[in-house]
Design a protein around this motif. Structure first.
Motif, PDB file in Angstrom:
ATOM      1  N   GLU A   8       6.444   2.458  -0.202  1.00 17.06           N
ATOM      2  CA  GLU A   8       7.597   2.364   0.690  1.00 17.06           C
ATOM      3  C   GLU A   8       8.908   2.572  -0.049  1.00 17.06           C
ATOM      4  OE1 GLU A   8       7.707  -0.817   3.561  1.00 17.06           O
ATOM      5  OE2 GLU A   8       5.589  -1.254   3.216  1.00 17.06           O
ATOM      6  N   GLU A   9       8.955   2.116  -1.306  1.00 20.27           N
ATOM      7  CA  GLU A   9      10.213   2.211  -2.044  1.00 20.27           C
ATOM      8  C   GLU A   9      10.622   3.654  -2.327  1.00 20.27           C
ATOM      9  OE1 GLU A   9       6.821   2.135  -4.896  1.00 20.27           O
ATOM     10  OE2 GLU A   9       7.412   0.965  -3.140  1.00 20.27           O
ATOM     11  N   SER A  10       9.693   4.586  -2.200  1.00 17.58           N
ATOM     12  CA  SER A  10      10.000   5.994  -2.475  1.00 17.58           C
ATOM     13  C   SER A  10      10.432   6.756  -1.226  1.00 17.58           C
ATOM     14  CB  SER A  10       8.781   6.687  -3.090  1.00 17.58           C
ATOM     15  OG  SER A  10       8.372   6.031  -4.280  1.00 17.58           O
ATOM     16  N   ILE A  11      10.363   6.115  -0.074  1.00 25.19           N
ATOM     17  CA  ILE A  11      10.645   6.814   1.178  1.00 25.19           C
ATOM     18  C   ILE A  11      12.140   6.816   1.460  1.00 25.19           C
ATOM     19  CG2 ILE A  11      10.232   6.843   3.663  1.00 25.19           C
ATOM     20  CD1 ILE A  11       7.567   5.504   3.176  1.00 25.19           C
TER      21      ILE A  11
ATOM     22  N   LEU B 116      -3.988   9.614   1.244  1.00 30.14           N
ATOM     23  CA  LEU B 116      -5.098   9.220   2.109  1.00 30.14           C
ATOM     24  C   LEU B 116      -6.379   9.674   1.431  1.00 30.14           C
ATOM     25  CD1 LEU B 116      -5.787   7.961   4.928  1.00 30.14           C
ATOM     26  CD2 LEU B 116      -6.087  10.309   5.705  1.00 30.14           C
ATOM     27  N   ASP B 117      -7.173   8.718   0.989  1.00 25.71           N
ATOM     28  CA  ASP B 117      -8.394   9.015   0.240  1.00 25.71           C
ATOM     29  C   ASP B 117      -9.600   8.734   1.128  1.00 25.71           C
ATOM     30  OD1 ASP B 117     -10.373   9.465  -1.554  1.00 25.71           O
ATOM     31  OD2 ASP B 117      -9.812   7.879  -2.958  1.00 25.71           O
ATOM     32  N   PRO B 118     -10.293   9.773   1.611  1.00 22.59           N
ATOM     33  CA  PRO B 118     -11.445   9.555   2.503  1.00 22.59           C
ATOM     34  C   PRO B 118     -12.631   8.917   1.811  1.00 22.59           C
ATOM     35  CG  PRO B 118     -11.237  11.881   1.962  1.00 22.59           C
ATOM     36  CD  PRO B 118     -10.026  11.206   1.392  1.00 22.59           C
ATOM     37  N   ARG B 119     -12.618   8.888   0.478  1.00 24.34           N
ATOM     38  CA  ARG B 119     -13.745   8.288  -0.234  1.00 24.34           C
ATOM     39  C   ARG B 119     -13.644   6.781  -0.299  1.00 24.34           C
ATOM     40  NH1 ARG B 119     -12.979  13.033  -4.560  1.00 24.34           N
ATOM     41  NH2 ARG B 119     -10.878  12.430  -3.987  1.00 24.34           N
ATOM     42  N   ALA B 120     -12.478   6.237   0.004  1.00 23.89           N
ATOM     43  CA  ALA B 120     -12.309   4.784   0.019  1.00 23.89           C
ATOM     44  C   ALA B 120     -12.812   4.221   1.344  1.00 23.89           C
ATOM     45  CB  ALA B 120     -10.840   4.428  -0.199  1.00 23.89           C
ATOM     46  N   SER B 121     -12.920   2.899   1.405  1.00 25.70           N
ATOM     47  CA  SER B 121     -13.303   2.270   2.669  1.00 25.70           C
ATOM     48  C   SER B 121     -12.220   2.532   3.707  1.00 25.70           C
ATOM     49  CB  SER B 121     -13.493   0.762   2.469  1.00 25.70           C
ATOM     50  OG  SER B 121     -12.274   0.159   2.077  1.00 25.70           O
ATOM     51  N   GLN B 122     -12.592   2.439   4.967  1.00 29.06           N
ATOM     52  CA  GLN B 122     -11.683   2.862   6.032  1.00 29.06           C
ATOM     53  C   GLN B 122     -10.388   2.063   6.022  1.00 29.06           C
ATOM     54  OE1 GLN B 122     -13.506   3.788   9.715  1.00 29.06           O
ATOM     55  NE2 GLN B 122     -11.704   3.361  10.939  1.00 29.06           N
ATOM     56  N   ASP B 123     -10.451   0.779   5.684  1.00 29.09           N
ATOM     57  CA  ASP B 123      -9.245  -0.037   5.682  1.00 29.09           C
ATOM     58  C   ASP B 123      -8.396   0.175   4.435  1.00 29.09           C
ATOM     59  OD1 ASP B 123      -9.861  -1.119   8.122  1.00 29.09           O
ATOM     60  OD2 ASP B 123     -10.967  -2.814   7.261  1.00 29.09           O
ATOM     61  N   ASN B 124      -8.960   0.839   3.424  1.00 29.21           N
ATOM     62  CA  ASN B 124      -8.229   1.042   2.170  1.00 29.21           C
ATOM     63  C   ASN B 124      -7.958   2.509   1.882  1.00 29.21           C
ATOM     64  OD1 ASN B 124      -8.247  -1.765   1.520  1.00 29.21           O
ATOM     65  ND2 ASN B 124     -10.363  -1.567   0.840  1.00 29.21           N
ATOM     66  N   MET B 125      -8.134   3.367   2.891  1.00 25.71           N
ATOM     67  CA  MET B 125      -7.893   4.795   2.672  1.00 25.71           C
ATOM     68  C   MET B 125      -6.435   5.090   2.346  1.00 25.71           C
ATOM     69  SD  MET B 125     -10.124   6.846   5.509  1.00 25.71           S
ATOM     70  CE  MET B 125     -11.905   6.859   5.515  1.00 25.71           C
ATOM     71  N   LEU B 126      -5.544   4.380   2.995  1.00 24.77           N
ATOM     72  CA  LEU B 126      -4.118   4.710   2.909  1.00 24.77           C
ATOM     73  C   LEU B 126      -3.462   3.957   1.776  1.00 24.77           C
ATOM     74  CD1 LEU B 126      -1.735   6.220   4.367  1.00 24.77           C
ATOM     75  CD2 LEU B 126      -1.285   4.049   5.501  1.00 24.77           C
ATOM     76  N   THR B 127      -2.738   4.722   0.964  1.00 27.40           N
ATOM     77  CA  THR B 127      -1.866   4.139  -0.057  1.00 27.40           C
ATOM     78  C   THR B 127      -0.458   4.658   0.203  1.00 27.40           C
ATOM     79  OG1 THR B 127      -3.672   4.119  -1.665  1.00 27.40           O
ATOM     80  CG2 THR B 127      -1.436   3.866  -2.513  1.00 27.40           C
ATOM     81  N   ILE B 128       0.501   3.760   0.314  1.00 28.01           N
ATOM     82  CA  ILE B 128       1.866   4.161   0.644  1.00 28.01           C
ATOM     83  C   ILE B 128       2.833   3.445  -0.287  1.00 28.01           C
ATOM     84  CG2 ILE B 128       2.255   2.385   2.377  1.00 28.01           C
ATOM     85  CD1 ILE B 128       3.241   6.021   2.862  1.00 28.01           C
TER      86      ILE B 128
ATOM     87  N   HIS C 226       0.416   0.179   9.181  1.00 29.11           N
ATOM     88  CA  HIS C 226       1.045  -0.302   7.947  1.00 29.11           C
ATOM     89  C   HIS C 226       2.491  -0.719   8.195  1.00 29.11           C
ATOM     90  CE1 HIS C 226       1.989  -0.497   3.640  1.00 29.11           C
ATOM     91  NE2 HIS C 226       3.103   0.119   3.943  1.00 29.11           N
ATOM     92  N   PHE C 227       3.211   0.061   8.985  1.00 31.82           N
ATOM     93  CA  PHE C 227       4.617  -0.240   9.260  1.00 31.82           C
ATOM     94  C   PHE C 227       4.802  -1.023  10.561  1.00 31.82           C
ATOM     95  CE2 PHE C 227       5.121   3.493   6.442  1.00 31.82           C
ATOM     96  CZ  PHE C 227       6.011   2.953   5.534  1.00 31.82           C
ATOM     97  N   SER C 228       3.679  -1.414  11.194  1.00 33.29           N
ATOM     98  CA  SER C 228       3.733  -2.158  12.461  1.00 33.29           C
ATOM     99  C   SER C 228       4.478  -1.376  13.536  1.00 33.29           C
ATOM    100  CB  SER C 228       4.396  -3.536  12.241  1.00 33.29           C
ATOM    101  OG  SER C 228       3.671  -4.301  11.322  1.00 33.29           O
TER     102      SER C 228
END
Length: 880
Positions: free
Chosen positions: A527-530, A513-525, A216-218
């Motif tokens: 950035e503005e809160s970091i 990180l939601d394991p029930r989502a598809s593998q490419d969509n598991m991660l939700t981030i 996600h952050f390259s």
């Protein structure tokens, strides 16, 4: 022993480190003197109809113990360094049990109890504690129960992988449900998986989460610190198999040893090496896969100890679920600013209503059955209880009135942390499973596994059926259920650690990180809160081995380095790269060409010599001008056709020659405009035939002059050929030969419209393909052959004594004609596109103009400007 230690380390540590080491050893020695303390020991229990066993890991740590197969002495066990933060795990279990016992809707007429033991992170003590859970209260007789209450129904434990597996070796025999709330041990024996219930999602999801976070952050250039053991090796193996295939490579990979007193010096030396490698690396991202936060804090503390000379750099530490920001008693003053901005995968948790109130009511004297509270109290509040072995001058005395909320978050938190939340949910899972078992008995009397449930005397193994299907919402609103592998169906929270100057900290949830989502969509981030480490000035950190290759460049791997390290080289001619970090440049489609910086392809212009083009307009103007000039000459000759100068040169042949020259000028127009089939079939052949007629006329004129002088001799046989028959025969025969060549050309390989996409980089050339270049050059060659014969004949006849002799003018015209077409061939072959056509048009115009000017300009001069000379008498007089 102390003197030996000081001597060994005198060259390696400063005064601060020496004082710290002595303080730790002093605490251990003092603890061994206080072995006779009157207390229950490392146990916390409460009776009930059913007992939930709890085995905590490393709440009491035998600091001097590192051999798990060696039985620790009582003095080593009773006084050790306490990980105070883990005390919340015990209180979460107590809180859940008390909450369930007060709720009559879940287990009416049933009371839950608990027995909690500490494993001391020691295999022997773990086995012993597990067998005590299987024995009657206060009677260590495994496999024998002499009381009707306190039936062990499940066990919760432990925090760390190795301890959990040790527990499972015993519980697996009895099929007692075991809940792990920290690390998730990997069980290879399928029979053992029956007893495991993992309150932490599978570590496979954690691997996926780390990988997706990096992508996600390259972040493609990362360092890795792992635990020195099985879990570290397993993580390394997974990374080396999966991460490189997704473009991630490793700047370094180091293992952190576990700290013990008898390996303290080796431990410090290994950390110094790891620290230097980490800080020298240009990788700003470091993954820490370690179960013990205590060990990691030693690494970050090296600069304060003066053990390293290199200044610490800001890093983004990516930590896993087992790493909770905590401190041992001797680490409470250690700075934790280096962790500021770290990202951590944590077990999903919510605040449980009433838990903070429960903690606030806890005191040293709140229960007599808590065998852990005294050790916790002393080390959390840095005080001691009155003891004959300790002098009161050295330590302050505990009053029991201290408040938990006054403690630093490093030592104890009032908010429920992830592991405590897992324990809370595990207790409720057991309660709901017992409730389902009770309901099954009363309502359905269902027969499962060929036995009837008997709730009056249940066996722990019978609970598995109901645990596998349990599903409920806890008091925080989260749904709790297990999959077919006994793993909690839940994801991970991604937490950002914000450290304040006063050593307090804040956990900010910045992703999921939601394991029930598809593998490419598991991660939700988000950035503005970091909040990043201060050294990055709140800009997203950049972590690559080599700077990105911009469009227009491709990567070339650096020899001897990981594949993430490369040089950027410009794309070669004809290729482009339109994205960053392309492995190779690609060719543009045939109808496109690279732009100047070679980062995109541009559409090629369609190029042909058009009437709108400035070059085309110029050539048309020249064609019209020379055509008008030819018509003017033709008109002058027709007007003065009775004059001697016109009659003397075979006026009919002159007219044919002028008309041929006019057509030569006009045939140049066939080469202007977009090529079509008709144009391609006619232009070269029309040009070749017309020029052949023109040159044939010149040849006929030359031969006529030569024969005219030859026939003046008496008895000459050539007299009959002089005149119109000879000229007509020469013109027709020479022209028909060229027509024959053109007919063969049409039959063999006729010209056709074509597209040339390769000759010019930026243009698509619309052209006439000659079909057979051989036939084209045959046409030119034949035309040149006629011109050379004419030139030779005219050159030989140039000095014949006659005022009407055209040979010298024909000689000059043929010299111009041959010069033009000899220079045409290399020029034509060296040009491309519309300029090639322009060269041919120019050659047509130049050669035609040469014929017109050299042959007819002297005659036009006499006809138009010196008419007095255009009579027979004057010409004869000039001759005499």
């Amino acid at each position: 022993m102390i003197n030996e230690l000081v001597t060994t380390r005198r060259d390696y540590c400063n005064d601060f480190y020496l004082r710290l080491t002595l303080k730790i050893i002093w605490k251990v020695l003092i603890a061994q003197e206080a072995a006779a303390r009157p207390r229950v020991g490392a146990r916390y229990f409460q009776s009930g109809d059913f007992i939930i066993g709890g085995i905590t890991s490393q709440f009491l740590v035998p600091f001097a113990q590192n051999n798990f197969h060696q039985h620790p002495s009582q003095s080593q066990i009773d006084e050790n360094i306490v990980v105070t933060k883990n005390y919340q795990h015990l209180l979460a279990l107590v809180f859940a049990v008390e909450e369930i016992n007060e709720n009559r809707q879940i287990l009416p007429n049933v009371t839950l109890g608990f027995n909690i033991y500490d494993s001391y992170f020691d295999a022997w003590r773990t086995y012993h504690a597990t067998l005590e859970l299987l024995s009657s209260l206060n009677k260590f007789i495994p496999n024998y129960k002499c009381d009707t209450q306190n039936k062990l129904i499940s066990v919760i434990g432990a925090l760390y992988t190795e301890t959990s597996l040790n527990i499972a070796e015993v519980l697996g025999i009895y099929k007692v449900p075991q809940f792990t709330y920290g690390s998730t041990p990997r069980v290879f024996d399928k029979a053992d998986t029956i007893s495991f219930y993992k309150m932490v999602p599978s570590e496979a999801y954690e691997y996926i989460g780390i990988l997706q976070l990096l992508l996600h952050f390259s972040w493609t250039w990362v360092g890795v610190l792992t635990a020195d053991g099985g879990i570290g090796e397993r993580f390394e193996k997974t990374m080396l198999e999966v991460f490189p295939s997704r473009g991630i490579c490793f700047a370094f990979l180091e293992r952190i040893k576990t700290i013990y007193v008898n390996n303290l010096l080796d431990f410090i030396n290994s950390l110094v090496s790891i620290f230097n490698v980490s800080m020298k690396s240009n990788a700003n991202i470091v993954i820490v896969y370690e179960e013990h936060m205590i060990n990691f804090r030693w690494l970050l503390h090296l600069p304060e100890m003066g053990m390293v000379t290199m200044e610490p750099k800001g890093k983004v530490w990516i930590m896993t679920t087992s790493m909770v920001l905590m401190s041992q008693i001797y680490q409470r003053t250690w700075d934790i600013q280096a962790i500021h901005g770290a990202l951590s995968f944590t077990v999903h948790s919510n605040e449980v209503r009433g838990f903070q109130d429960f903690l606030q009511t806890r005191s040293l004297f709140s229960t007599n059955e808590d065998g852990f509270v005294q050790d916790f109290w002393e080390q959390a509040f840095d005080c001691v209880f009155p003891n004959t072995f300790l002098s009161e001058e050295r330590e302050k005395t505990c009053t029991g009135a201290e408040k938990l909320e006054s403690l630093s978050g490093l030592l104890f938190e009032m908010n429920m942390i992830g592991q405590s939340y897992n324990i809370y949910n595990a207790v409720y899972a057991v309660a709901h499973a017992l409730h389902a078992m009770q309901s099954s008995q009363h309502k359905h009397r269902a027969r499962v596994d060929r036995r009837i449930w008997n709730f009056q005397d249940p066996q722990s193994w019978q609970l598995h059926h109901f645990l596998r299907t349990v599903s409920f919402n806890n008091s925080a609103g989260d749904k709790i259920s297990f999959d077919q592998n006994g793993e909690l169906i839940e994801g991970f929270d991604i937490v950002n650690w914000c450290i304040f100057p006063n050593q307090s900290f804040l956990r900010v949830k910045v992703g999921r990180l939601d394991p029930r989502a598809s593998q490419d969509n598991m991660l939700t981030i988000h950035e503005e809160s970091i909040t990043w480490h201060r050294s990055f000035n709140q800009t997203t950190p950049f972590s690559v081995c080599s700077e990105s290759c911009q469009p227009g460049y491709s990567k070339r791997r650096q020899e001897g380095k990981p594949f993430c390290c490369y040089d950027c080289i410009p794309c070669p001619e004809g290729k482009v790269s339109n994205q960053k970090d392309m492995d190779d440049c690609v060719k543009c489609p045939e109808d496109q060409y690279p732009n100047q910086v070679k980062n995109s392809c541009l559409i090629k212009d369609r190029s042909f010599l058009s009437y709108e083009d400035s070059l085309g307009i110029s050539l048309v103007v020249l064609v019209l001008f020379f055509s008008w000039l030819t018509l003017l000459v033709l008109g002058s000759f027709m007007k003065y056709h009775n004059t001697p100068i016109v009659k003397a040169n075979n006026c009919n042949l002159t007219y044919v020659l002028l008309i041929s020259i006019l057509l030569c000028f006009l045939c140049a127009l066939l080469f202007i405009g977009q090529p079509g089939m008709a144009m391609c079939l006619t232009r070269q052949m029309t040009f070749g035939i017309i020029f052949s007629v023109a040159v044939s006329c010149v040849l006929a004129k030359t031969l006529t002059v030569v024969l005219a002088f030859t026939t003046t001799k008496p008895g000459s046989r050539m007299r009959k050929w002089v005149g119109k028959p000879l000229a007509s025969c020469i013109v027709l025969s020479c022209s028909l030969i060229q027509v024959g060549i053109c007919v063969v050309w049409l039959g063999v390989s006729p010209p056709f419209p074509d597209v040339d996409m390769h000759s010019l980089t930026e243009e698509i050339i619309l052209e006439c393909n000659e079909g057979s270049p051989t036939m084209f050059y045959c046409v030119l060659g034949y035309m040149g052959f006629l011109a050379i014969i004419s030139f030779i004949a005219a050159f030989l006849a140039r000095k014949l004594p006659d005022n009407f002799n055209e040979a010298k003018f024909i000689t000059f015209s043929m010299l111009v004609f041959c010069s033009v077409w000899l220079s045409f061939v290399p020029t034509y072959l060296s040009t491309k596109g519309k300029y090639m056509v322009a060269v041919e048009i120019f050659s047509i115009l130049a050669s035609s103009a040469g014929l017109l000017g050299c042959i007819f300009s002297p005659k036009c001069y006499i006809i138009l400007l010196q008419p007095e000379l255009n009579n027979r008498e004057q010409l004869i007089r000039r001759k005499n």
